[in-house]
Design a protein around this motif. Sequence first.
Motif, PDB file in Angstrom:
ATOM      1  N   TYR A 116     116.003  85.364  22.280  1.00  0.00           N
ATOM      2  CA  TYR A 116     115.013  84.466  21.694  1.00  0.00           C
ATOM      3  C   TYR A 116     115.693  83.160  21.308  1.00  0.00           C
ATOM      4  CZ  TYR A 116     111.365  82.707  18.594  1.00  0.00           C
ATOM      5  OH  TYR A 116     110.398  81.918  17.998  1.00  0.00           O
ATOM      6  N   ALA A 117     115.126  82.027  21.766  1.00  0.00           N
ATOM      7  CA  ALA A 117     115.716  80.725  21.494  1.00  0.00           C
ATOM      8  C   ALA A 117     115.068  80.008  20.316  1.00  0.00           C
ATOM      9  CB  ALA A 117     115.639  79.837  22.741  1.00  0.00           C
ATOM     10  N   GLY A 118     113.780  80.255  20.087  1.00  0.00           N
ATOM     11  CA  GLY A 118     113.127  79.606  18.963  1.00  0.00           C
ATOM     12  C   GLY A 118     111.757  79.079  19.318  1.00  0.00           C
ATOM     13  N   LEU A 119     111.174  78.384  18.367  1.00  0.00           N
ATOM     14  CA  LEU A 119     109.837  77.815  18.494  1.00  0.00           C
ATOM     15  C   LEU A 119     109.950  76.332  18.825  1.00  0.00           C
ATOM     16  CD1 LEU A 119     106.740  78.243  18.045  1.00  0.00           C
ATOM     17  CD2 LEU A 119     107.131  77.473  15.707  1.00  0.00           C
ATOM     18  N   LEU A 120     109.226  75.923  19.851  1.00  0.00           N
ATOM     19  CA  LEU A 120     109.180  74.512  20.232  1.00  0.00           C
ATOM     20  C   LEU A 120     107.768  74.007  19.946  1.00  0.00           C
ATOM     21  CD1 LEU A 120     110.979  72.302  21.583  1.00  0.00           C
ATOM     22  CD2 LEU A 120     109.789  72.855  23.693  1.00  0.00           C
ATOM     23  N   LEU A 121     107.666  72.998  19.114  1.00  0.00           N
ATOM     24  CA  LEU A 121     106.364  72.457  18.744  1.00  0.00           C
ATOM     25  C   LEU A 121     105.774  71.657  19.891  1.00  0.00           C
ATOM     26  CD1 LEU A 121     107.160  71.263  15.114  1.00  0.00           C
ATOM     27  CD2 LEU A 121     106.152  73.433  15.859  1.00  0.00           C
ATOM     28  N   GLY A 122     104.494  71.880  20.152  1.00  0.00           N
ATOM     29  CA  GLY A 122     103.799  71.130  21.192  1.00  0.00           C
ATOM     30  C   GLY A 122     103.606  69.684  20.776  1.00  0.00           C
ATOM     31  N   LYS A 123     103.578  68.816  21.759  1.00  0.00           N
ATOM     32  CA  LYS A 123     103.370  67.389  21.494  1.00  0.00           C
ATOM     33  C   LYS A 123     102.097  66.942  22.200  1.00  0.00           C
ATOM     34  CE  LYS A 123     107.293  65.031  20.442  1.00  0.00           C
ATOM     35  NZ  LYS A 123     108.170  63.933  20.680  1.00  0.00           N
ATOM     36  N   ALA A 151      99.617  69.577  23.209  1.00  0.00           N
ATOM     37  CA  ALA A 151     100.132  70.742  23.930  1.00  0.00           C
ATOM     38  C   ALA A 151     100.366  71.878  22.944  1.00  0.00           C
ATOM     39  CB  ALA A 151     101.438  70.393  24.653  1.00  0.00           C
ATOM     40  N   PRO A 152     100.232  73.114  23.397  1.00  0.00           N
ATOM     41  CA  PRO A 152     100.435  74.237  22.482  1.00  0.00           C
ATOM     42  C   PRO A 152     101.909  74.410  22.108  1.00  0.00           C
ATOM     43  CG  PRO A 152     100.107  75.039  24.709  1.00  0.00           C
ATOM     44  CD  PRO A 152      99.883  73.551  24.742  1.00  0.00           C
ATOM     45  N   ASP A 153     102.141  75.027  20.972  1.00  0.00           N
ATOM     46  CA  ASP A 153     103.490  75.424  20.590  1.00  0.00           C
ATOM     47  C   ASP A 153     103.904  76.591  21.485  1.00  0.00           C
ATOM     48  OD1 ASP A 153     103.174  73.609  18.506  1.00  0.00           O
ATOM     49  OD2 ASP A 153     102.770  75.156  17.011  1.00  0.00           O
ATOM     50  N   ILE A 154     105.209  76.752  21.683  1.00  0.00           N
ATOM     51  CA  ILE A 154     105.686  77.870  22.504  1.00  0.00           C
ATOM     52  C   ILE A 154     106.884  78.539  21.848  1.00  0.00           C
ATOM     53  CG2 ILE A 154     104.917  76.904  24.708  1.00  0.00           C
ATOM     54  CD1 ILE A 154     107.934  76.258  25.217  1.00  0.00           C
ATOM     55  N   HIS A 155     106.999  79.830  22.076  1.00  0.00           N
ATOM     56  CA  HIS A 155     108.223  80.561  21.785  1.00  0.00           C
ATOM     57  C   HIS A 155     109.045  80.507  23.070  1.00  0.00           C
ATOM     58  CE1 HIS A 155     107.160  82.250  17.906  1.00  0.00           C
ATOM     59  NE2 HIS A 155     105.965  82.547  18.384  1.00  0.00           N
ATOM     60  N   LEU A 156     110.299  80.084  22.963  1.00  0.00           N
ATOM     61  CA  LEU A 156     111.165  79.955  24.133  1.00  0.00           C
ATOM     62  C   LEU A 156     112.123  81.133  24.200  1.00  0.00           C
ATOM     63  CD1 LEU A 156     111.799  77.982  26.476  1.00  0.00           C
ATOM     64  CD2 LEU A 156     113.647  77.092  25.057  1.00  0.00           C
ATOM     65  N   GLU A 187     113.477  71.579  25.728  1.00  0.00           N
ATOM     66  CA  GLU A 187     113.880  72.973  25.597  1.00  0.00           C
ATOM     67  C   GLU A 187     115.396  73.107  25.651  1.00  0.00           C
ATOM     68  OE1 GLU A 187     109.797  74.900  27.482  1.00  0.00           O
ATOM     69  OE2 GLU A 187     111.541  74.584  28.776  1.00  0.00           O
ATOM     70  N   GLN A 188     116.054  72.299  26.488  1.00  0.00           N
ATOM     71  CA  GLN A 188     117.520  72.336  26.518  1.00  0.00           C
ATOM     72  C   GLN A 188     118.100  71.922  25.174  1.00  0.00           C
ATOM     73  OE1 GLN A 188     118.562  70.029  30.070  1.00  0.00           O
ATOM     74  NE2 GLN A 188     119.282  71.933  30.992  1.00  0.00           N
ATOM     75  N   ALA A 189     117.491  70.953  24.511  1.00  0.00           N
ATOM     76  CA  ALA A 189     117.971  70.540  23.191  1.00  0.00           C
ATOM     77  C   ALA A 189     117.842  71.700  22.199  1.00  0.00           C
ATOM     78  CB  ALA A 189     117.202  69.312  22.707  1.00  0.00           C
ATOM     79  N   ARG A 191     111.644  81.628  29.851  1.00  0.00           N
ATOM     80  CA  ARG A 191     110.216  81.882  29.930  1.00  0.00           C
ATOM     81  C   ARG A 191     109.614  81.475  28.605  1.00  0.00           C
ATOM     82  NH1 ARG A 191     108.068  86.828  28.000  1.00  0.00           N
ATOM     83  NH2 ARG A 191     109.682  88.237  27.248  1.00  0.00           N
ATOM     84  N   ARG A 192     108.322  81.246  28.648  1.00  0.00           N
ATOM     85  CA  ARG A 192     107.616  80.701  27.487  1.00  0.00           C
ATOM     86  C   ARG A 192     106.467  81.617  27.075  1.00  0.00           C
ATOM     87  NH1 ARG A 192     108.487  77.050  31.514  1.00  0.00           N
ATOM     88  NH2 ARG A 192     109.979  75.404  31.004  1.00  0.00           N
ATOM     89  N   LEU A 193     106.334  81.819  25.791  1.00  0.00           N
ATOM     90  CA  LEU A 193     105.176  82.507  25.235  1.00  0.00           C
ATOM     91  C   LEU A 193     104.355  81.440  24.531  1.00  0.00           C
ATOM     92  CD1 LEU A 193     106.801  85.709  23.679  1.00  0.00           C
ATOM     93  CD2 LEU A 193     105.614  85.494  25.859  1.00  0.00           C
ATOM     94  N   ILE A 194     103.193  81.145  25.063  1.00  0.00           N
ATOM     95  CA  ILE A 194     102.358  80.075  24.531  1.00  0.00           C
ATOM     96  C   ILE A 194     101.545  80.593  23.353  1.00  0.00           C
ATOM     97  CG2 ILE A 194     100.459  78.489  25.061  1.00  0.00           C
ATOM     98  CD1 ILE A 194     101.510  78.515  27.977  1.00  0.00           C
ATOM     99  N   LEU A 195     101.565  79.825  22.271  1.00  0.00           N
ATOM    100  CA  LEU A 195     100.774  80.160  21.089  1.00  0.00           C
ATOM    101  C   LEU A 195      99.378  79.567  21.248  1.00  0.00           C
ATOM    102  CD1 LEU A 195     103.405  79.473  18.319  1.00  0.00           C
ATOM    103  CD2 LEU A 195     102.697  81.665  19.231  1.00  0.00           C
ATOM    104  N   GLN A 196      98.396  80.374  21.030  1.00  0.00           N
ATOM    105  CA  GLN A 196      96.999  79.930  21.165  1.00  0.00           C
ATOM    106  C   GLN A 196      96.492  79.405  19.848  1.00  0.00           C
ATOM    107  OE1 GLN A 196      95.707  79.655  24.091  1.00  0.00           O
ATOM    108  NE2 GLN A 196      97.331  80.736  25.128  1.00  0.00           N
TER     109      GLN A 196
END
Length: 123
Positions: A17-24, A27-32, A63-65, A118-123
């Motif tokens: 698990y890499a963390g949560l990336l906030l959508g801009k 766009a939805p937030d994702i778990h990376l 995501e690389q950051a 892979r990405r898990l998109i938050l609804q």
Amino acid sequence: MSKAQFLAENLREGETYAGLLLGKDGAPDIHLILLAGVAMDVSWDAAKKFAEAAGGELPTRREQALLFANLKEEFEPRWYWSDEQHASDPSYAWGQYFYDGFQFYGHRSDEGRARAVRRLILQ
């Protein structure tokens, strides 16, 4: 849901698990999630094929950051391809060094490393 429960329900063997990336911009937030495996000495096109075969995609520059911030130890201190082409010249694509976080663009035929996410998109 606790973090442990979330990880138990969503991580597959070998994934990290890499963390949560906030959508801009709406766009939805994702778990990376970082997938297992690495491709070495591959062009950008080969890196994209590697990621697809692994069941994921190359990470975006954002995501690389996040990967650098949270999982730097999962990477050799080398550069890795992102999935983003350079906006003004599509024969170039972006990458990131994982010893200092510097992002740059190189010719798509250059040989670098690749990791898939892979990405898990938050609804």
